[in-house]
Design a protein around this motif. Structure first.
Motif, PDB file in Angstrom:
ATOM      1  N   PHE A   6       0.865  -1.236  -0.002  1.00 23.03           N
ATOM      2  CA  PHE A   6       0.086  -0.118  -0.123  1.00 23.03           C
ATOM      3  C   PHE A   6       0.747   1.223  -0.038  1.00 23.03           C
ATOM      4  O   PHE A   6       0.586   2.172  -0.910  1.00 23.03           O
ATOM      5  N   PRO A   7       1.902   1.522   0.982  1.00 21.07           N
ATOM      6  CA  PRO A   7       2.580   2.603   0.763  1.00 21.07           C
ATOM      7  C   PRO A   7       3.543   2.644  -0.499  1.00 21.07           C
ATOM      8  O   PRO A   7       3.634   3.828  -1.031  1.00 21.07           O
ATOM      9  N   ALA A   8       3.841   1.691  -1.058  1.00 22.09           N
ATOM     10  CA  ALA A   8       4.581   1.719  -2.446  1.00 22.09           C
ATOM     11  C   ALA A   8       3.687   2.174  -3.637  1.00 22.09           C
ATOM     12  O   ALA A   8       4.122   3.063  -4.502  1.00 22.09           O
ATOM     13  N   VAL A   9       2.594   1.801  -3.503  1.00 22.74           N
ATOM     14  CA  VAL A   9       1.513   2.353  -4.473  1.00 22.74           C
ATOM     15  C   VAL A   9       1.018   3.607  -4.494  1.00 22.74           C
ATOM     16  O   VAL A   9       0.946   4.595  -5.224  1.00 22.74           O
ATOM     17  N   LEU A  10       0.918   3.930  -3.068  1.00 25.53           N
ATOM     18  CA  LEU A  10       0.760   5.385  -2.867  1.00 25.53           C
ATOM     19  C   LEU A  10       2.007   6.338  -3.202  1.00 25.53           C
ATOM     20  O   LEU A  10       1.631   7.292  -3.800  1.00 25.53           O
ATOM     21  N   ALA A  11       3.291   6.097  -2.968  1.00 28.60           N
ATOM     22  CA  ALA A  11       4.340   6.524  -3.456  1.00 28.60           C
ATOM     23  C   ALA A  11       4.214   6.650  -4.825  1.00 28.60           C
ATOM     24  O   ALA A  11       4.523   7.894  -5.387  1.00 28.60           O
ATOM     25  N   ALA A  12       3.919   5.692  -5.568  1.00 34.59           N
ATOM     26  CA  ALA A  12       4.055   5.912  -6.984  1.00 34.59           C
ATOM     27  C   ALA A  12       3.003   6.546  -7.731  1.00 34.59           C
ATOM     28  O   ALA A  12       3.506   7.086  -8.406  1.00 34.59           O
ATOM     29  N   LEU A  13       2.107   6.405  -6.991  1.00 33.75           N
ATOM     30  CA  LEU A  13       0.719   7.480  -7.472  1.00 33.75           C
ATOM     31  C   LEU A  13       1.064   8.797  -7.193  1.00 33.75           C
ATOM     32  O   LEU A  13       0.937   9.777  -7.924  1.00 33.75           O
ATOM     33  N   ALA A  14       1.662   9.293  -6.052  1.00 35.50           N
ATOM     34  CA  ALA A  14       2.027  10.772  -5.639  1.00 35.50           C
ATOM     35  C   ALA A  14       3.179  11.242  -6.693  1.00 35.50           C
ATOM     36  O   ALA A  14       2.995  12.312  -7.019  1.00 35.50           O
ATOM     37  N   LEU A  15       4.040  10.195  -6.784  1.00 34.11           N
ATOM     38  CA  LEU A  15       5.095  10.631  -7.917  1.00 34.11           C
ATOM     39  C   LEU A  15       4.849  10.833  -9.216  1.00 34.11           C
ATOM     40  O   LEU A  15       5.387  11.702 -10.063  1.00 34.11           O
ATOM     41  N   SER A  16       3.949   9.948  -9.732  1.00 33.30           N
ATOM     42  CA  SER A  16       3.481  10.005 -11.156  1.00 33.30           C
ATOM     43  C   SER A  16       2.387  11.326 -11.180  1.00 33.30           C
ATOM     44  O   SER A  16       2.237  11.878 -12.447  1.00 33.30           O
TER      45      SER A  16
END
Length: 79
Positions: A6-16
């Motif tokens: 979940f934090p990895a997906v959230l970080a990827a979404l925020a960066l994209s």
């Protein structure tokens, strides 16, 4: 596993979603070619749909006209 994902997906979404400059240039030739390619694909899809719908309707109307002509006599008067 989900606690790590979940934090990895959230970080990827925020960066994209973070905007950044592309620092790229598309010349007029490449831009016109890209527009022509997109219009060509859209046009071919449109013509395919029209072709699939037009010819059966044309044949149906032609068949209906010939039946009407046969039932009303259809022959030319002698001149």
């Amino acid at each position: 596993m989900q606690k790590i994902l979940f934090p990895a997906v959230l970080a990827a979404l925020a960066l994209s979603l973070h905007p950044s400059a592309a620092l790229a240039y598309i010349g007029p030739g490449v831009g016109a070619g890209a527009i022509a390619a997109v219009l060509g694909v859209i046009g071919s899809i449109f013509l395919a749909i029209v072709g699939v719908l037009y010819y059966p309707i044309k044949r149906l109307l032609k068949g209906r006209k010939s039946k009407t002509a046969k039932s009303s006599g259809g022959s030319k008067p002698a001149a």
